[in-house]
Design an enzyme around this catalytic site. Structure first.
Site, short mmCIF file in Angstrom:
data_model
loop_
_atom_site.label_atom_id
_atom_site.label_comp_id
_atom_site.label_asym_id
_atom_site.label_seq_id
_atom_site.Cartn_x
_atom_site.Cartn_y
_atom_site.Cartn_z
NE ARG A 125 -4.08 -2.00 2.00
CZ ARG A 125 -4.08 -3.06 2.79
NH1 ARG A 125 -3.16 -3.15 3.74
NH2 ARG A 125 -4.96 -4.01 2.65
CE LYS A 147 -1.15 12.84 -15.67
NZ LYS A 147 -1.44 13.11 -17.10
CD GLU A 189 5.98 14.75 -23.64
OE1 GLU A 189 5.38 15.82 -23.39
OE2 GLU A 189 5.39 13.66 -23.74
CE LYS A 231 4.59 16.43 -15.75
NZ LYS A 231 4.79 15.11 -16.37
CD GLU A 241 -4.50 14.83 -16.48
OE1 GLU A 241 -3.37 15.00 -16.95
OE2 GLU A 241 -5.17 13.82 -16.70
NE ARG A 245 0.03 16.23 -13.87
CZ ARG A 245 0.65 15.46 -12.99
NH1 ARG A 245 0.32 15.50 -11.73
NH2 ARG A 245 1.61 14.64 -13.38
CG ASN A 249 -2.58 14.84 -21.12
OD1 ASN A 249 -1.58 14.13 -21.06
ND2 ASN A 249 -3.47 14.87 -20.16
CG HIS A 252 0.11 13.65 -24.59
ND1 HIS A 252 0.82 14.79 -24.91
CD2 HIS A 252 0.94 12.91 -23.80
CE1 HIS A 252 2.01 14.75 -24.33
NE2 HIS A 252 2.11 13.62 -23.66
CG HIS A 256 -2.12 8.74 -25.33
ND1 HIS A 256 -2.70 9.22 -24.18
CD2 HIS A 256 -0.78 8.85 -25.11
CE1 HIS A 256 -1.76 9.58 -23.31
NE2 HIS A 256 -0.59 9.36 -23.86
CG HIS A 269 4.91 8.91 -25.07
ND1 HIS A 269 3.53 8.87 -25.19
CD2 HIS A 269 5.18 10.00 -24.30
CE1 HIS A 269 3.01 9.89 -24.52
NE2 HIS A 269 3.99 10.57 -23.96
#
Length: 364
Positions: A125, A147, A189, A231, A241, A245, A249, A252, A256, A269
């Protein structure tokens, strides 16, 4: 600027979850810096490409600082960012009886960082972890912000958690061993950060793209620093997000779709994001948010970085289907991050005619 650049440290300001990002050359050989953020036991997670380059050095530095070290070497590639690789990490941690005080260290690019972070978030955990990014993409983007996650065959990064590291240690000397294609992927990026938030930084990237592609240490150090500053500031304002935030993306949603549509690992990517930014700029222009000249500048800079500017023809229906599997979407509407103007953004659904026109114009 001289080639010997002093390390700099930025802070990601998240209250009790705050942490430092240290950027500099040869940081992997600095036992004090690394040991400061690691408990008595450390488990280094890396891959078959990075391990021969840096694993022994990092393990020796930690051992010299009195740490007990376990190593986990995974196969390389975006297609390995999956449940099986995650289980491999858990298997070793359990077999070696790693406890809650064990610090996981992500030594590698974005795949290793995301997967190790998710393992850290979920093992017992939650155990501490440190990001040691070795690719430009990971140094300027994926290592910062907490993330973590793995891919699912139906969508990228769909299983994961927000979980902040103890520290990010970005050794820019590792960029010397990066293949040209991986360097270009990271530049996507960097370009993104200028396009969405800092038009002056975008101008600087345009003026210095030759130095960046040529691996000039001073230029790369500034690109990493400014990207991390941008960032970190966005993450400080919107850690999970909820709103702002999502601008990170940019490119993206299209990117994606390219990755999932071709199969993970076919395009890197950063390659998919670079091409996705060209598509998002085209869409922004069609909606009257930016001038044609701004869209041309983005396409030209993406191309100068060595990235693809023409998307694969997945078929219109498949494009739409893939873009519907996106965490930004609400109520079945695809939301896009668009430029309005260069250096600023808007997040919104778009008319289907404009979207179809962009897909048609940008694919072959």
């Amino acid at each position: 600027m001289t080639q010997h650049i002093s390390p700099i440290t930025l802070q990601v300001d998240l209250g009790e979850r705050s942490y430092p990002i240290t950027i500099g050359q040869s940081l992997l050989s600095d036992p004090d810096l690394i040991a400061r953020h690691v408990g008595r036991r450390a488990a280094i997670v890396t891959n078959t490409t990075v391990a021969p380059l840096y694993l022994e050095r990092l393990a020796q530095v930690l051992a010299a600082a009195g740490k007990e070290v376990t190593t986990i070497v995974l196969p390389d590639g975006e297609e390995e960012k999956n449940w099986a690789s995650l289980m491999q990490v858990y298997d070793v941690l359990l077999r070696e009886k790693c406890d809650r005080k064990t610090t996981l260290i992500a030594l590698g690019g974005g795949v290793i960082g995301d997967l190790t972070g998710f393992a850290a978030a979920t093992y017992m955990r939650g155990v501490p972890f440190v990001q040691v990014p070795t690719t430009l993409l990971a140094q300027v983007d994926s290592s910062v912000g907490g993330k973590t996650g793995i891919n699912h065959p139906l969508g990228k990064n769909m299983i994961g958690a927000f979980y902040q590291p103890q520290a990010v240690i970005a050794d820019t000397a590792t960029l010397d061993t990066l293949p040209a294609r991986e360097l270009a992927a990271g530049l996507a990026e960097v370009i993104k950060h200028g396009a969405i938030i800092d038009a002056g930084f975008f101008d600087w990237i345009e003026a210095n793209i030759g130095r960046l592609v040529g691996r000039d240490p001073a230029a790369l150090a500034w690109a990493v620093q400014r990207s991390c500053e941008i960032k970190a500031d966005v993450v400080r304002q919107d850690e999970r997000e909820g709103g702002l935030r999502a601008i990170l993306n940019f490119g993206h949603t299209f990117g994606h779709a390219i990755e999932a549509g071709l199969g993970y690992g076919e395009w890197l990517h950063g390659e998919a994001v670079g091409c996705g930014m060209v598509m998002a700029a085209d869409l922004s222009q069609r909606l009257g948010f930016i001038e044609a000249g701004a869209a041309r500048r983005i396409r030209g800079l993406v191309e100068a970085a060595g990235l693809p500017v023409v998307a694969p023809d997945l078929g219109l229906e498949r494009w739409i289907e893939l873009m519907q599997v996106d965490k930004k979407n609400e109520g079945g509407q695809i939301k896009f991050i668009l430029l309005r103007p260069l250096g600023a953004t808007v997040i919104m659904p778009v008319p289907s005619e404009a979207l179809h026109a962009t897909i048609s114009a940008c694919t072959r």
